[in-house]
Design a protein around this motif. Structure first.
Motif, PDB file in Angstrom:
ATOM      1  N   HIS A   1       4.952  -2.009   1.675  1.00  0.00           N
ATOM      2  CA  HIS A   1       4.941  -1.537   0.289  1.00  0.00           C
ATOM      3  C   HIS A   1       5.897  -2.341  -0.595  1.00  0.00           C
ATOM      4  N   ASN A   2       7.029  -2.747  -0.057  1.00  0.00           N
ATOM      5  CA  ASN A   2       7.945  -3.598  -0.820  1.00  0.00           C
ATOM      6  C   ASN A   2       7.298  -4.941  -1.160  1.00  0.00           C
TER       7      ASN A   2
ATOM      8  N   HIS B   1       1.987  -7.203 -12.744  1.00  0.00           N
ATOM      9  CA  HIS B   1       2.479  -6.452 -13.898  1.00  0.00           C
ATOM     10  C   HIS B   1       3.292  -5.246 -13.429  1.00  0.00           C
ATOM     11  N   GLU B   2       4.341  -4.945 -14.164  1.00  0.00           N
ATOM     12  CA  GLU B   2       5.216  -3.806 -13.832  1.00  0.00           C
ATOM     13  C   GLU B   2       4.463  -2.480 -13.897  1.00  0.00           C
TER      14      GLU B   2
ATOM     15  N   LYS C   1      -0.700  -0.055  -8.469  1.00  0.00           N
ATOM     16  CA  LYS C   1      -0.308  -0.298  -7.079  1.00  0.00           C
ATOM     17  C   LYS C   1       1.208  -0.196  -6.915  1.00  0.00           C
ATOM     18  N   ILE C   2       1.955  -0.594  -7.949  1.00  0.00           N
ATOM     19  CA  ILE C   2       3.410  -0.503  -7.886  1.00  0.00           C
ATOM     20  C   ILE C   2       3.844   0.958  -7.876  1.00  0.00           C
ATOM     21  N   VAL C   3       3.242   1.753  -8.733  1.00  0.00           N
ATOM     22  CA  VAL C   3       3.583   3.179  -8.792  1.00  0.00           C
ATOM     23  C   VAL C   3       3.302   3.823  -7.441  1.00  0.00           C
ATOM     24  N   HIS C   4       2.134   3.535  -6.885  1.00  0.00           N
ATOM     25  CA  HIS C   4       1.767   4.102  -5.578  1.00  0.00           C
ATOM     26  C   HIS C   4       2.737   3.617  -4.492  1.00  0.00           C
TER      27      HIS C   4
END
Length: 94
Positions: free
Chosen positions: A35-36, A44-45, A49-52
């Motif tokens: 995940h990291n 993009h911030e 996918k980043i939130v998940h």
């Protein structure tokens, strides 16, 4: 919609607390690393996918804490740990 479903036994057995720690904490560490890397590779911030990935890392940290507590309890009280880890895989064609 067609789908294929499989169960794969990833971990099975009775382990000492030390071996349980090796197996379980390694699995969690690998998932956190995955995940990291998703976060680092996102373009993009605001990418969903980043939130998940961030949510999953927090869930995994909580699981790691609980597992560590169970391992310490098993070690201190002379228990072995029975672990059955089954992965359910579905292949879905839309």
């Amino acid at each position: 919609m067609n789908y294929i479903y499989n169960n794969i036994k990833l971990v099975e057995g009775i382990y000492s607390p030390v071996n349980s720690a090796d197996v379980l904490l390694s699995l969690i560490a690998d998932k956190m690393k995955f995940h990291n890397l998703q976060i680092l590779n996102a373009k993009h911030e605001n990418d969903p996918k980043i939130v998940h990935a961030k949510m999953r890392i927090e869930d995994l940290k909580a699981s790691r804490k609980l597992i560590t507590e169970l391992i310490i309890k098993a070690r201190d009280e002379g228990y072995y740990m029975k672990i059955d880890g089954i992965i359910n895989i579905e292949m879905i064609k839309k």
